[in-house]
Design a protein around this motif. Structure first.
Motif, PDB file in Angstrom:
ATOM      1  N   ASP A 107     -41.857  -9.878  39.163  1.00 55.01           N
ATOM      2  CA  ASP A 107     -42.515  -8.217  39.607  1.00 55.01           C
ATOM      3  C   ASP A 107     -44.009  -8.161  38.875  1.00 55.01           C
ATOM      4  OD1 ASP A 107     -43.272  -6.051  39.793  1.00 55.01           O
ATOM      5  OD2 ASP A 107     -41.600  -5.073  38.725  1.00 55.01           O
ATOM      6  N   GLU A 108     -44.623  -8.667  39.757  1.00 52.04           N
ATOM      7  CA  GLU A 108     -46.582  -8.191  39.803  1.00 52.04           C
ATOM      8  C   GLU A 108     -47.041  -6.896  39.504  1.00 52.04           C
ATOM      9  OE1 GLU A 108     -47.929  -7.391  44.300  1.00 52.04           O
ATOM     10  OE2 GLU A 108     -46.189  -8.774  43.849  1.00 52.04           O
ATOM     11  N   ASP A 109     -45.743  -5.725  38.989  1.00 48.27           N
ATOM     12  CA  ASP A 109     -46.258  -4.893  38.380  1.00 48.27           C
ATOM     13  C   ASP A 109     -45.586  -4.757  37.176  1.00 48.27           C
ATOM     14  OD1 ASP A 109     -48.112  -3.904  41.061  1.00 48.27           O
ATOM     15  OD2 ASP A 109     -45.746  -2.759  41.599  1.00 48.27           O
ATOM     16  N   ASP A 110     -45.108  -5.751  36.830  1.00 45.02           N
ATOM     17  CA  ASP A 110     -44.240  -4.963  35.156  1.00 45.02           C
ATOM     18  C   ASP A 110     -45.702  -5.078  34.246  1.00 45.02           C
ATOM     19  OD1 ASP A 110     -41.686  -6.020  33.917  1.00 45.02           O
ATOM     20  OD2 ASP A 110     -43.122  -6.835  32.378  1.00 45.02           O
ATOM     21  N   ALA A 157     -39.385  -9.178  33.647  1.00 41.84           N
ATOM     22  CA  ALA A 157     -40.316  -9.277  34.820  1.00 41.84           C
ATOM     23  C   ALA A 157     -39.523  -9.546  36.569  1.00 41.84           C
ATOM     24  CB  ALA A 157     -41.978  -9.927  34.881  1.00 41.84           C
ATOM     25  N   GLY A 158     -38.265 -10.406  35.612  1.00 40.45           N
ATOM     26  CA  GLY A 158     -37.481 -11.020  36.701  1.00 40.45           C
ATOM     27  C   GLY A 158     -37.818 -12.391  37.348  1.00 40.45           C
ATOM     28  N   ARG A 176     -33.067  -9.753  38.362  1.00 44.48           N
ATOM     29  CA  ARG A 176     -33.615  -8.863  38.880  1.00 44.48           C
ATOM     30  C   ARG A 176     -32.896  -7.378  38.921  1.00 44.48           C
ATOM     31  NH1 ARG A 176     -39.424  -7.858  42.192  1.00 44.48           N
ATOM     32  NH2 ARG A 176     -39.765  -9.191  41.805  1.00 44.48           N
TER      33      ARG A 176
END
Length: 284
Positions: free
Chosen positions: A83-86, A183-184, A277
């Protein structure tokens, strides 16, 4: 279409020569359907390339090549589908960037102690907007006539053997596994062939890595087959790619568009990330 995914490429965000957009244009020319931009310790190249990938109809998989520490040595771990926003993952990458700068300051001092005329400012100038690394120091040494190529710079001055132990504050493999999985993300040991014994690979896998980069230009056919058999036996993901840097930065560059993995391996990678996820969501 099988055999047209490259899961290991670099841009100017780390030590590559192409912008993310230029890399994607080249991928399109090579008829690659799926790629991952795996810059060293940064996802800036991936983020910048997303729009271009969409425009060209290329699937761009989130990726980064993280430099981690294990047994007092550096290990490169390819990390995908996070997840790039983690926020924790982002913080880890920011710390990695700071660690790279501190490490390079120590490398420059060591080179200076050997009588080489090199400064941190010169290395920074070579790195430009990218995450700083040894190839940038190599470029300075080439510019000053100390060596004729990046390969020679590493052989004579910049290899781990030549530099000796350089203290770093990189993330440990154990910590990276924990942060990336939360973060998956899915983790694969980069180019193991030239670097580790089988027992070392087994030890690293036991720390929670999900896969092996079986397909890489530094692996001959027999080694690729051997690693693929190990991955199948141990139920590990098979990843691979060209390790493309661009414009002769590495000997691997001619393999862009040639050293690839089949999309069945990409599907397995994405399936694992999806399950991870779902489990994370269930446990929160």
């Amino acid at each position: 279409m099988l055999g047209k995914a490259d899961l290991h490429t670099h841009t100017i965000a780390s030590d590559g020569a192409y912008t993310p957009e230029e890399l994607l244009e080249k991928a399109f020319e090579k008829k690659l359907k799926i790629i991952s931009i795996t810059d060293h310790d940064t996802i800036k190249g991936y983020l910048k390339g997303k729009e271009k990938a969409k425009e060209l109809g290329i699937e761009l998989i989130p990726g980064v090549e993280v430099t981690a520490v294990w047994n007092k040595r550096e290990v490169h771990i390819l990390t995908y589908c996070f997840d790039e926003d983690d926020q924790e993952f982002r913080r880890m990458l920011l710390n990695q960037k700071k660690s790279r700068v501190k490490r390079m300051e120590r490398i420059v001092k060591k080179l200076q102690s050997k009588g080489l005329d090199i400064t941190m400012d010169e290395v920074r100038a070579e790195a430009g907007p990218g995450n700083i690394g040894r190839p940038h120091a190599a470029s300075v040494l080439i510019n000053k006539g100390y060596v004729a190529s990046v390969a020679e710079a590493f052989i004579r001055y910049l290899s781990t053997d030549k530099l000796g132990h350089i203290k770093t504050m990189y993330v440990s493999v154990e910590e990276l596994v924990k942060i990336a999985k939360k973060a998956g993300g899915v983790l694969s040991l980069a180019h193991p062939g030239p670097l580790y014994t089988q027992s070392e690979i087994d030890e690293l896998m036991a720390l929670g890595l999900d896969g092996l980069e079986c397909i890489h230009p530094s692996h001959n056919f027999n080694l690729q087959r051997s690693f693929s058999k190990i991955a199948e036996r141990d139920n590990l993901l098979i990843t691979g790619g060209s390790d493309f840097h661009g414009k002769g930065k590495k000997d691997y560059d001619p393999y862009f568009g040639i050293v690839t993995v089949g999309d069945q391996h990409v599907m397995s990678l994405k399936r694992m990330a999806r399950r991870r996820r779902e489990l994370t969501r269930m446990n929160n």
